[in-house]
Design an enzyme around this catalytic site. Structure first.
Site, short mmCIF file in Angstrom:
data_model
loop_
_atom_site.label_atom_id
_atom_site.label_comp_id
_atom_site.label_asym_id
_atom_site.label_seq_id
_atom_site.Cartn_x
_atom_site.Cartn_y
_atom_site.Cartn_z
N HIS A 34 0.81 -1.21 0.00
CA HIS A 34 0.00 0.00 0.00
C HIS A 34 0.85 1.26 0.00
CE1 HIS A 34 -3.69 2.27 0.68
NE2 HIS A 34 -3.07 2.93 1.65
N GLU A 78 -7.37 8.55 -4.32
CA GLU A 78 -6.95 7.47 -3.44
C GLU A 78 -8.06 6.43 -3.34
OE1 GLU A 78 -8.12 8.24 1.19
OE2 GLU A 78 -6.13 8.91 0.57
N HIS A 80 -10.05 3.51 -0.79
CA HIS A 80 -10.33 3.04 0.56
C HIS A 80 -11.17 1.77 0.43
CE1 HIS A 80 -9.84 5.16 4.65
NE2 HIS A 80 -8.69 5.11 4.03
N HIS A 82 -10.49 -1.85 1.15
CA HIS A 82 -10.66 -2.80 2.26
C HIS A 82 -11.46 -2.21 3.41
CE1 HIS A 82 -8.21 -5.37 -0.03
NE2 HIS A 82 -7.47 -5.92 0.92
N ASP A 102 -4.89 15.56 1.66
CA ASP A 102 -3.81 15.59 0.66
C ASP A 102 -3.84 16.91 -0.11
OD1 ASP A 102 -2.88 13.08 1.32
OD2 ASP A 102 -3.96 12.05 -0.29
N ASP A 254 -0.17 15.18 5.11
CA ASP A 254 -1.36 14.60 5.72
C ASP A 254 -1.00 13.31 6.44
OD1 ASP A 254 -3.34 12.23 4.10
OD2 ASP A 254 -3.98 13.19 5.95
N ASP A 473 -4.53 8.49 -11.67
CA ASP A 473 -5.15 7.17 -11.77
C ASP A 473 -5.17 6.46 -10.44
OD1 ASP A 473 -2.56 6.04 -11.35
OD2 ASP A 473 -2.18 6.08 -13.48
N GLY A 510 -1.27 9.48 -8.58
CA GLY A 510 -2.27 8.42 -8.47
C GLY A 510 -2.07 7.56 -7.25
N ASN A 511 -2.65 6.40 -7.33
CA ASN A 511 -2.68 5.48 -6.20
C ASN A 511 -2.75 4.07 -6.77
OD1 ASN A 511 -3.32 4.85 -3.22
ND2 ASN A 511 -5.06 3.92 -4.27
#
Length: 702
Positions: A34, A78, A80, A82, A102, A254, A473, A510-511
């Site tokens: 992660h 981002e 979230h 799970h 962020d 953050d 993305d 992105g993430n």
């Protein structure tokens, strides 16, 4: 939480000793998939991230792009995922809070949110439970902090049943002189923690997000989910404005994944420094917390600021003004990242090694097979009603009407259209905003499906008269240790990268979210793309018929139904359609047509094909009389196309001459009826009949 044997050996070799309990936990979280992108970073170099407009690219809390010499926007996204399975309300709400912070850390004020959501079959009770909880969490948090949710997408697919996706993007606005980054500036500057007290919620959230969901995740992993407080977040937003306006912030980060340990170590490492942190100084809301808990708790609504020593008192006064907690927890320093607790050294490690030293994974990838054509015969009216009434293509009004999408008075084009348009009055520009993906496309063909996702988002902007400026993305995949899963993930990365390059659209951040795998299996490879574009002024043609013009279909059909809603209903298989070879030219010409005064309406053709586009354009007072040559033309989902209603068809043809074909579909009417001639068959639906078809979500949930 536990550090793997291989990583443990590396850490011991670097430190020359066994790590402390707190150090081991820090490495386990900051070296997780992660945080460290161990499986995906080797692929991400495929993206082009530079252009003359890019001010800050990948690697910071959010990207920064110039819309004029004096005005910048931030863009971030981002996941979230799970947390939203374990606790849909808090998981989704804190996803909103995280991406907003962020934005704050760059010195920007958040002005718009987009949510792209993916759930299991809508017919399943558990999917509807997750869906309702996630939407409520986003609505309650976004509405309370005063940031409008203006665009996004919702998809339903059986492979998300055990692992939904919640991807949230945020746009912020700032004058150029207010820019802040997450790079520490000077040794001896103080590190100041502002916001909520630190508790034990969200412990190990980063490592939790880097594992497959277990069957008992909803109960066993609940402590890893953060709990949000939007009213404190609103205070933090306004305090951040005051801090930046007063020039008190040297750098900021953050507190998200891996909590204080992640934010502070990454901030100082980025500047080439270490830190000296007193964990006893951290303001806490729970008693008897140990060093590891203080470092890794992901309690929400917290920011870490680098502040000059002489400015600390002014920062404390602003925090007090907004009734926010404030702790001077240490300082930027030369040397290692050192944390003390209860008079003893709990952490003493090289900051850069902690933040950036995770080794990359070398994984096997298997390319998926491409299907052959096997198209079943289906009753045309049955197929039309099934595709138009599918929960994925149906009206999302039930969702976006729960969001305050007009707060801030910038929303010029509201949700329910191809893209939102925000009024950037400071630069006299309209900022178009689109976000989404299509898991049916990327399940059928990861590479070409991802290219189609990028093109569709760009066409959404062009339909409102804007051309792409930049994108971020959110790359979602299953367990990358499975070669077929990693092969699909590699396909979506390369597909997005290639199409964005063809569109001259830099991917500025992105993430990555992997290990979206559960007892029900892996999710489809899902490349959510959030794109912003600019145009002069804020006006844009509607996506609904006016009832007064000629209807044209611009763009090239791909001649196939692979990944389509039609095949999801009818069964069978087909190859994925071919995409236009000149996508940037098509986007530019459509934007030009959308801005022409003779254009009455523009709407893209994508999910559900022409059938859904026409159904969405019908109103009680405006319909259409349309002729197409067959079912393939009606249900083909090739992006890069749009329906244009115009009073000057020849002008549209001239604009697209040499760029794309222009087909006359028929005429708009003023009777609120959609009349379709499909080969030898005739379909007729009133606006009310279409509304009932498309209101399946509201009908089931209200």
């Amino acid at each position: 939480m536990s550090l793997s044997d291989a990583d443990h050996e590396l850490v011991v070799a670097e430190l020359g000793r066994e790590p402390t309990t707190a150090e081991a936990a820090l490495f386990e979280n900051l070296w997780s998939e992660h945080c460290a992108y161990r499986s995906s970073r080797p692929l991400l170099s495929a993206f082009d991230s530079e252009s003359p407009d890019v001010v800050v690219g990948p690697g910071d809390d959010a990207a920064v792009v110039a819309v004029s010499d004096d005005t910048y926007v931030t863009l971030g996204i981002e996941s979230h995922n799970h947390p939203s399975y374990v606790d849909p309300y808090d998981g989704a709400a804190t996803g909103v809070g995280g991406i907003v912070r962020d934005t704050l850390s760059m010195g920007a004020y958040p002005i718009a949110l987009a949510d792209s959501l993916y759930f299991g079959d809508f017919s399943e009770e558990h999917s509807r439970y997750l869906f309702e909880g996630v939407v409520e969490g986003i609505a309650d948090y976004g509405n309370a902090i005063g940031v409008p949710t203006v665009t996004g997408s919702v998809d339903f697919h059986s492979d998300y049943e055990g692992n939904p996706l919640v991807n949230v993007a945020c746009v912020g606005l700032l004058p150029a002189e207010r820019l802040v980054t997450a790079e520490a500036q000077n040794a001896e500057n103080k590190l100041v923690l502002v916001g909520n007290g630190t508790g034990r919620d969200g412990l190990g959230g980063a490592s939790f997000a880097s594992e497959d969901l277990a069957e008992d995740a909803e109960t066993e992993d609940r402590p890893a989910v953060q709990v949000g407080d939007p009213y404190t977040e609103k205070l933090l937003i306004e305090a951040n404005e005051d801090l930046v306006d007063a020039g008190l912030v040297q750098s900021a980060r953050d507190l998200g994944a891996a909590g204080l340990g992640g934010a502070s170590s990454e901030l100082v490492a980025k500047g080439g420094f270490g830190a000296e942190i007193d964990l006893d100084a951290v303001h806490q809301r729970e008693p008897n917390m140990n060093a590891m808990e203080i470092l890794l708790a992901e309690s929400q609504e917290r920011m870490c600021y680098e502040v000059r020593p002489e400015d600390v008192e002014a920062v404390e006064e602003i925090a007090e003004k907004y009734d926010l907690g404030c702790s001077v927890i240490g300082e930027v320093a030369e040397g290692n990242y050192v944390c003390t607790f209860d008079g003893e050294v709990a952490v003493d490690v090289p900051a850069e090694y902690l933040a950036d030293g995770a080794p990359m994974n070398d994984l096997d990838a298997v390319d998926p097979d491409q299907p052959e054509r096997d198209l079943p015969r289906v009753d045309l009216s049955e197929a039309f009603e099934a595709v138009v009434g599918s929960p994925t293509t149906a009206s999302k009004r039930w969702v976006y009407r729960q969001y305050d999408h007009e707060v801030g008075l910038r929303t010029a084009v509201k949700p329910g259209d191809d893209a939102a348009v925000m009024a950037i009055r400071e630069a006299e520009k309209g900022l178009a905003f689109s976000s989404g993906a299509n898991p049916k496309w990327t399940s059928a063909a990861p590479y070409d499906g991802a290219r189609a996702v990028a093109l569709e988002n760009a066409i959404n902007l062009a339909a409102k008269g804007a051309t792409p400026l930049a994108a971020v993305d959110c790359l979602n995949g299953g367990n990358p240790e499975k070669p077929e899963v990693y092969g699909g993930f590699k396909g979506i990365v390369d597909g997005l990268a290639d199409m964005c390059r063809d569109l001259s659209t830099p991917v500025v951040g992105g993430n990555v979210s992997l290990y979206n795998d559960s007892v029900t299996g892996p999710i489809p490879p899902t490349p959510t793309l959030a794109v912003v574009g600019t145009k002069d002024g804020y006006d844009a043609p509607p996506a609904a018929f006016s009832g007064e013009g000629t209807l044209l279909l611009v763009g090239t059909g791909g001649g196939a139904l692979g990944g389509s809603e039609y095949l999801a209903h009818a069964g069978g298989s087909d190859k994925f359609p071919e995409l236009p070879k000149n996508p940037a030219e098509v986007v530019a010409e459509l934007a030009a047509v959308a801005n022409d005064e003779t254009t009455l309406a523009v709407h893209d053709v994508s999910h559900g094909g022409l059938a859904v586009s026409l159904a969405e354009m019908v109103t009680e007072n405006a319909g259409a009389d349309v002729t197409v040559d067959g079912a393939l033309s009606l249900f083909d989902e090739t992006p890069g196309r749009a329906v244009v209603e115009t009073t000057d068809p020849e002008r549209v043809r001239e604009t697209f001459d040499g760029a794309a074909p222009v087909l006359e579909l028929g005429e708009a009417t003023d009777d609120g009826t959609l009349s379709l001639s499909v080969g030898e068959e005739q379909l007729v639906y009133t606006a009310e009949e279409i509304r009932v078809m498309r209101d399946v979500i509201a009908r089931e949930l209200d």
